[in-house]
Design an enzyme around this catalytic site. Structure first.
Site, short mmCIF file in Angstrom:
data_model
loop_
_atom_site.label_atom_id
_atom_site.label_comp_id
_atom_site.label_asym_id
_atom_site.label_seq_id
_atom_site.Cartn_x
_atom_site.Cartn_y
_atom_site.Cartn_z
N SER A 29 0.85 -1.19 0.00
CA SER A 29 0.00 0.00 0.00
C SER A 29 0.88 1.24 0.00
O SER A 29 2.06 1.18 0.34
CB SER A 29 -0.90 0.02 1.24
OG SER A 29 -0.18 0.42 2.39
N ASP A 30 0.31 2.38 -0.38
CA ASP A 30 1.01 3.63 -0.13
C ASP A 30 0.82 3.99 1.34
O ASP A 30 0.04 3.37 2.06
CB ASP A 30 0.51 4.74 -1.06
CG ASP A 30 1.59 5.76 -1.35
OD1 ASP A 30 2.50 5.93 -0.51
OD2 ASP A 30 1.53 6.42 -2.41
N TRP A 31 1.54 5.00 1.79
CA TRP A 31 1.58 5.32 3.23
C TRP A 31 0.16 5.55 3.76
O TRP A 31 -0.51 6.52 3.41
CB TRP A 31 2.42 6.57 3.45
CG TRP A 31 2.59 6.94 4.89
CD1 TRP A 31 1.64 7.44 5.73
CD2 TRP A 31 3.79 6.83 5.66
NE1 TRP A 31 2.16 7.66 6.97
CE2 TRP A 31 3.49 7.30 6.97
CE3 TRP A 31 5.09 6.39 5.39
CZ2 TRP A 31 4.45 7.34 7.98
CZ3 TRP A 31 6.02 6.45 6.41
CH2 TRP A 31 5.71 6.90 7.68
N GLY A 32 -0.30 4.62 4.60
CA GLY A 32 -1.59 4.78 5.26
C GLY A 32 -2.79 4.66 4.35
O GLY A 32 -3.92 4.94 4.78
#
Length: 754
Positions: free
Chosen positions: A281-284
């Site tokens: 995933s991308d950050w968060g």
């Protein structure tokens, strides 16, 4: 030919054998794992902490406890051999199965030796140089203990308002594909287990560069045609090239967040393309599906993300908190968890981390192979190749090194930090060679250099060298006190090098702007200097296409220099004084006005194409429809001519090929490089096709008066597209083909596919 085929067959057989052995190892480890350890492999933490000292926060204590239990798969943002070694030791000395960590970092255009921003480097159209810069970035990263980077970004982006366009390869799917694969090859090499390579990450899957209104993280409204024919081709090329990882995206596509998009991740990437790598995933972004209004809470978000095919959770803490409960509730399956875990383990085996978890932890390499003179020399070479000459009236450039006086003026003239650009890895604050330093290094004692900043571009809001990533810039709009000094310097100089453009942190993530012109007091400085000395060379430093309409109107010479990295000043001086003949070409279209955005060369024709003689056409009444400086454009200190475009046939079958040849001549008096560009148009399709599409290019060196014949083979790969039948195919019909030095190429032929 028989020997070549046999060797290729042997190589394929060997790869299958190695893959089978790896799968056996992966399965053997998986069989030993408890559920909590499996889920832990899908967790990635940011490691901005002291692994060797006491935990400073509850969050740090939580991470430490999870590491000791073997419930973490990867760490990011730990960037030294000492820290990485100590963090790996926590896993190896305390956890039950001792499954090593992968250590990741954003190495976007260099680790400590900083190369041009990716958009600028793409302007070189030099695949050998691009690959070399990625190899050095990988080598320096690996020498510092890292083994995974979140690059390359291969999002097609067509809106100059989007600040993150600096991180990609521009507006064209084909160029993004070629450059993306080249960067992957440079980062990963032929063997991921080599200590000189790192795992690459193709991002952001998918559509991130198409955010509405050029706003970062924004919604994306596209159909299947745009998705398959424009956005996905670079990602498919990356998957076929063996990229180790993908990163999904912050945006939603037609209402579905990319992180939770099963159609993209499970159906297309993992099933149709049969790709075996790891999706992070991308950050968060898993947790952010709550804010999207697509998930009720973080538990629901974890359910959606895993079902959609997102394997590793970067900093959402959703998988570690909820996957076990979701499994018990039969909302996810153990098969899905196992598949994700196998992708993580497979990567760790490919890297050789199971054989030696500390293989990247070599202090001598970190000391001797990072930021070396050899690496800086290559950075200078790549930087000078990335410069684009946009305008050169009266052949102002190149300057003679014996010129009596030069004024270096502008807020970026002696700036040693802005040239590093955003996403500068471990590049040190104020470490770049400034333009002023580069000019001084190039000329002799007989040349007088008159320097004046003129105006400050920004007002400092943080201490020098502080991390600017999350802080907005404040621009100087009032202090004009230095303009008089700049005017005086211009008056007494033969030529002015005016360094203006954008601060390093005007572009990058979260740096969208509605004004893509010169902010602060730069326009006033330009006008004041122009009044007293019209012999101006604008040295443009920027991370996006800018509105150059006024500059282009009055200034005779413009040099597009982007943010060129560590050796910026020396590289610019190489071009300004003619030691290197500029060969760069634009990977993006530059507008007359921001109101043209999104602007790109390969538009559709519409039912009412441009007309000079009618009001009711698809254009503007107050601005041209075309770009000020088009995609593929770039001048040289010499000139090139094209002639004798020939096809070996004008009619082929659907699976046939055409050989095209064209003669390219250096018609000037200086040796130079030209990027020969091939464009094709499918005149009638089951879906409306673009007016031109880049399908090939070749960069070649020509001596004065020299002619070379350039050949291209046009086959089904160039002619197919994702049709109304929802498949990739070649449709019969007529095609136009152009060859030239930019996207406005006029030399044309026509052929028919039967």
């Amino acid at each position: 030919m028989v020997i070549s085929c046999k060797n290729e067959s042997d190589k394929t057989s060997q790869n299958h054998s190695e893959n089978d052995k790896t799968e056996q190892k992966v399965d053997s480890v998986l069989a030993l794992m408890h559920l909590n350890e499996k889920i832990g492999q899908l967790v990635q933490y940011s490691g901005k902490w002291n692994a060797t000292g006491p935990s400073s926060t509850n969050g740090d204590q939580h991470k430490l406890e999870k590491l000791k239990k073997g419930e973490v798969g990867s760490m990011l943002n730990i960037t030294s051999v000492a820290s990485i070694r100590e963090t790996q030791k926590i896993i190896m000395e305390h956890s039950r199965l001792k499954i090593p960590l992968i250590f990741a970092y954003d190495v976007i255009h260099g680790y400590k030796t900083i190369f041009p921003i990716p958009l600028g480097e793409t302007a070189s159209w030099d695949l050998e140089a691009i690959k070399k810069s990625s190899e050095i970035a990988a080598k320096e990263s690996a020498a510092s203990g890292l083994n995974w980077t979140f690059a390359p970004m291969i999002d097609v982006s067509r809106d100059a308002r989007w600040g993150r366009s600096m991180e990609g390869a521009g507006e064209d799917p084909y160029l993004n594909s070629i450059v993306g694969v080249t960067r992957i090859q440079g980062l990963q090499g032929d063997d991921l287990s080599s200590v000189n390579t790192v795992a690459a990450c193709a991002k952001h899957f998918a559509g991130y560069g198409f955010g509405e209104a050029g706003r970062d993280y924004n919604t994306v409204n596209i159909g299947d045609n745009e998705l398959h024919n424009t956005i996905l081709p670079p990602f498919k090329a990356a998957a076929e090239a063996g990229v180790a990882t993908f990163m999904n995206s912050f945006n939603d596509i037609d209402g579905i967040p990319a992180t939770g998009h099963k159609g993209l991740q499970r159906d297309i990437l993992k099933r149709e393309w049969d790709w075996k790598g790891l999706v992070v995933s991308d950050w968060g972004s898993i947790g952010e599906m709550q804010a999207h209004g697509y998930a009720e809470d973080k538990k629901h978000a974890a359910e959606i993300a895993l079902n959609a095919g997102s394997d590793m959770d970067m900093e959402s803490y959703a998988y570690e908190a909820h996957l076990e409960a979701l499994l018990n509730e039969k909302k996810v399956t153990i098969e899905q968890i196992d598949d994700a875990v196998k992708r993580v383990l497979r990567l760790k085996f490919d890297m050789g981390l199971f054989d030696d978890p500390y293989k990247y932890c070599n202090e001598e390499r970190e000391k001797n192979e990072v930021y070396t003179p050899e690496n800086l020399a290559i950075a200078r070479d790549v930087a000078k190749k990335s410069i684009v000459l946009l305008k050169n009236e009266n052949q102002t450039l190149p300057l003679l090194k014996t010129v009596k006086s030069i004024a270096v003026i502008g807020p970026l003239g002696n700036d040693k930090d802005t040239p590093l650009g955003n996403w500068r890895g471990k590049g040190e604050y104020n470490s770049a060679i400034s333009l002023l330093e580069g000019v001084k290094n190039a000329v002799g004692n007989t040349t007088t250099i008159n320097y004046a900043k003129g105006v400050d571009l920004t007002i400092p809001t943080l201490e020098a060298g502080a991390n600017q990533f999350l802080h907005p810039l404040k621009f100087n709009t009032t202090d004009k006190s230095g303009i008089a000094e700049a005017v005086a310097a211009a008056k007494k100089s033969d030529v002015v090098l005016l360094a203006i453009g954008e601060n390093a942190f005007q572009t990058g993530e979260g740096r969208s702007q509605t004004n893509i012109g010169f902010l602060g007091l730069q326009n006033e400085l330009l006008e004041a200097v122009y009044k007293v000395n019209k012999n101006i060379v604008v040295i443009l430093m920027n991370g996006r296409p800018m509105d150059l309409s006024r500059v282009s109107e009055i200034v005779p010479t413009i040099l597009e220099c982007w943010h060129l990295g560590s050796e910026t000043g020396n590289a610019i001086a190489d071009v300004v004084f003619g030691d290197y003949n500029p060969s760069g070409k634009l990977p993006v279209s530059f507008p007359h006005h921001v109101g043209q955005e999104p602007l790109y060369y390969n538009q559709k024709n519409t039912g009412r194409p441009y007309s000079k003689n009618h009001v009711t056409f698809s254009g503007y009444r107050d601005a041209p429809k075309a770009a000020l400086y088009p995609f593929g454009f770039g001048l040289s200190y010499t000139t090139f001519s094209y002639a004798n475009l020939k096809l070996n046939t004008h009619e082929i079958a659907i699976n046939g090929e055409i050989n095209l040849s064209v003669e390219v001549t250096n018609s000037g008096d200086r040796a130079g490089e030209e990027v020969v560009q091939l464009y094709i148009r499918d005149l009638v399709g089951s879906l409306v096709r673009p007016i031109k599409e880049l399908k090939g290019f070749e960069k070649l060196m020509l001596q004065p008066g020299e002619t070379k014949t350039v050949t291209f083979t046009i086959g089904s790969e160039m002619l197919q597209f994702y049709t109304a039948n929802k498949i990739w195919e070649v449709e019969p019909g007529k095609f136009n083909v152009w060859v030239g030095g930019d996207s406005t190429a006029k030399l044309k032929e026509t052929f028919t596919v039967k």
